[in-house]
Write a protein that holds these residues in place. Structure first.
Motif, mmCIF file in Angstrom:
data_model
loop_
_atom_site.group_PDB
_atom_site.id
_atom_site.type_symbol
_atom_site.label_atom_id
_atom_site.label_comp_id
_atom_site.label_asym_id
_atom_site.label_seq_id
_atom_site.Cartn_x
_atom_site.Cartn_y
_atom_site.Cartn_z
ATOM 1 N N CYS A 63 41.136 -52.066 -68.399
ATOM 2 C CA CYS A 63 39.947 -51.326 -68.827
ATOM 3 C C CYS A 63 40.434 -50.050 -69.514
ATOM 4 N N GLY A 103 42.419 -53.876 -73.720
ATOM 5 C CA GLY A 103 41.261 -54.537 -73.151
ATOM 6 C C GLY A 103 41.386 -56.048 -73.209
ATOM 7 N N ALA A 104 41.932 -56.542 -74.312
ATOM 8 C CA ALA A 104 42.123 -57.989 -74.461
ATOM 9 C C ALA A 104 43.146 -58.523 -73.463
ATOM 10 N N LEU A 108 42.192 -46.533 -81.247
ATOM 11 C CA LEU A 108 41.122 -47.475 -80.920
ATOM 12 C C LEU A 108 41.641 -48.907 -80.918
ATOM 13 N N ALA A 109 42.476 -49.239 -81.896
ATOM 14 C CA ALA A 109 43.028 -50.597 -81.956
ATOM 15 C C ALA A 109 43.868 -50.898 -80.721
ATOM 16 N N TYR A 153 39.755 -46.780 -72.322
ATOM 17 C CA TYR A 153 38.888 -45.892 -73.100
ATOM 18 C C TYR A 153 39.776 -44.979 -73.931
ATOM 19 N N GLU A 206 34.155 -47.184 -76.736
ATOM 20 C CA GLU A 206 35.390 -46.796 -76.049
ATOM 21 C C GLU A 206 35.615 -45.288 -76.025
ATOM 22 N N ARG A 263 41.608 -51.365 -77.653
ATOM 23 C CA ARG A 263 40.977 -52.686 -77.649
ATOM 24 C C ARG A 263 42.000 -53.782 -77.353
#
Length: 389
Positions: free
Chosen positions: A132, A127-128, A120-121, A134, A160, A124
């Motif tokens: 995009c 994403g930053a 997850l980290a 998931y 996500e 993300r």
């Protein structure tokens, strides 16, 4: 990778290109993007003077939906040969340079030194950086590791998380789940996804084992689970498995995912696998391609002992996809489905991704005459551009 502050774009971006494939060929040659969406398509669009707009001239390139890779070891896979064989993380540049705008991160064999929280980290973080991204909750083993302690809660509360995977079956590295365990995790994923308004697919790693797709056949035959809830991947790792995958797709009107192996070994390249599936009558809309990039490509002997490994890359995905078009296996419009439109449908993202249309996400890949990505936009922002010298 173009630095995000390399230029100061306006609040709107107007792309002027040589052609647009949505994936169908459009008459339009201009794409107007704002707020992360496509807001207009046309030719010689007239924008009033004084509007905060950046114009990108790319008349020598064609625009297609940015590609979607549904199987990426974004935190790195591997580990089958010990801690020294862990694969590296993937970078945003490696993703965007191949025209890929959306990825789905997976854990594999190693759900111990890597966790859903690590995944997850990383998602993300990508994403930053403009990608995009998931993820699937879970890993090879059953019961699967999760973020909240529960599959349904992961789907309901973590934006996500769009499904479960990659769950390993028919593989000596899997946890050898019983049929009732497979049925339980798939049903949990389905209900959790319904509550979250997501598709919630279960992404199944298919190994070399003799059972092949039999556990999934039983799942679809003996329960009320619909075929679009499960996606078998790596179906081209053996010729016999690919033949079985074709029958599975036709019997259940199901989708199958072909992996772009750098070295197919006893299996088939993704080019050969797609060609064979089409020969066997599988509709192109039921075939997707993914890279498995930054995962390990381990080699084992007949007794299952580890011999060595390579690290998968996403370059093979694009090269084999290009070959399908160049050699006339599929026209460009249909081939785009394998890495955009079909994938968006499978993942439940088809209302916003996989097409160039008004109201859709402004995810655009610009390709040259050889179909090589030259620039990638995600949500209307340029995240990769080749540097012309």
């Amino acid at each position: 990778m173009m630095p995000r502050n390399a230029c100061t774009p306006g609040l709107m971006t107007l792309l002027r290109v040589g052609g647009i494939f949505s994936p169908d060929r459009l008459e339009a040659t201009d794409i107007l993007m704002a707020g992360g969406k496509i807001i207009a398509l046309g030719s010689d669009l007239d924008v009033p003077g004084g509007w905060p707009i950046h114009v990108e001239e790319a008349r020598h390139l064609i625009a297609v939906p940015a590609f979607i890779d549904q199987h990426v070891h974004v935190t790195g896979g591997g580990g089958e040969g010990g801690c020294g064989t862990r694969c590296p993380e993937i970078s945003a540049q490696e993703i965007a340079s191949m025209g890929i705008g959306t990825v789905v991160g997976v854990l594999g064999t190693d759900g111990i030194s890597r966790s859903p929280a690590d995944l997850l980290a990383k998602v993300r973080g990508l994403g930053a950086e403009g990608i995009c991204a998931y993820m699937y909750t879970g890993a090879y083993r059953v019961p699967p590791p999760t973020l909240t302690g529960d599959i349904q809660r992961d789907l309901a509360w973590i934006p996500e998380v769009i499904g479960l995977g990659e769950i390993a079956i028919s593989d000596h590295r899997s946890s050898q789940p019983r049929q009732d365990e497979i049925e339980r995790i798939v049903s949990d994923t389905r209900v959790g996804a319904m509550l979250a308004g997501k598709r919630g697919i279960c992404h199944f790693h298919i190994g070399d084992g003799k059972r092949g797709l039999e556990p999934l056949r039983r799942l679809l035959t003996e329960t009320e689970i619909p075929a679009d809830q499960v996606i078998p991947t790596h179906v081209n790792r053996r010729r016999e498995l690919l033949e079985e995958a074709a029958d599975y797709a036709l019997t259940f009107n199901a989708s199958v995912d072909v992996t772009a192996f750098e070295d197919a070994g006893d299996g088939l390249s993704s080019f050969d696998a797609v060609s064979r599936l089409l020969e066997l009558g599988v509709p192109p809309a039921r075939i997707t391609l993914s890279s498995d990039c930054n995962g390990s490509l381990p080699e084992f002997d007949a007794e299952g002992a580890y011999l060595g490994m390579k690290v998968a890359r996403n370059t093979t995905l694009i090269a084999d996809w290009q070959r399908l078009v160049h050699e006339g296996v599929l026209p460009l419009e249909t081939a785009l489905g394998l890495i955009s439109t079909n994938v968006a449908r499978v993942l439940g993202l088809h209302a916003s991704k996989g097409r160039l249309a008004v109201g859709f996400d402004a995810d655009v890949a610009l390709l040259d005459s050889e179909l090589q990505p030259q620039q990638t936009f995600v949500s209307g922002k340029s995240v990769f551009k080749t540097i012309k010298r």
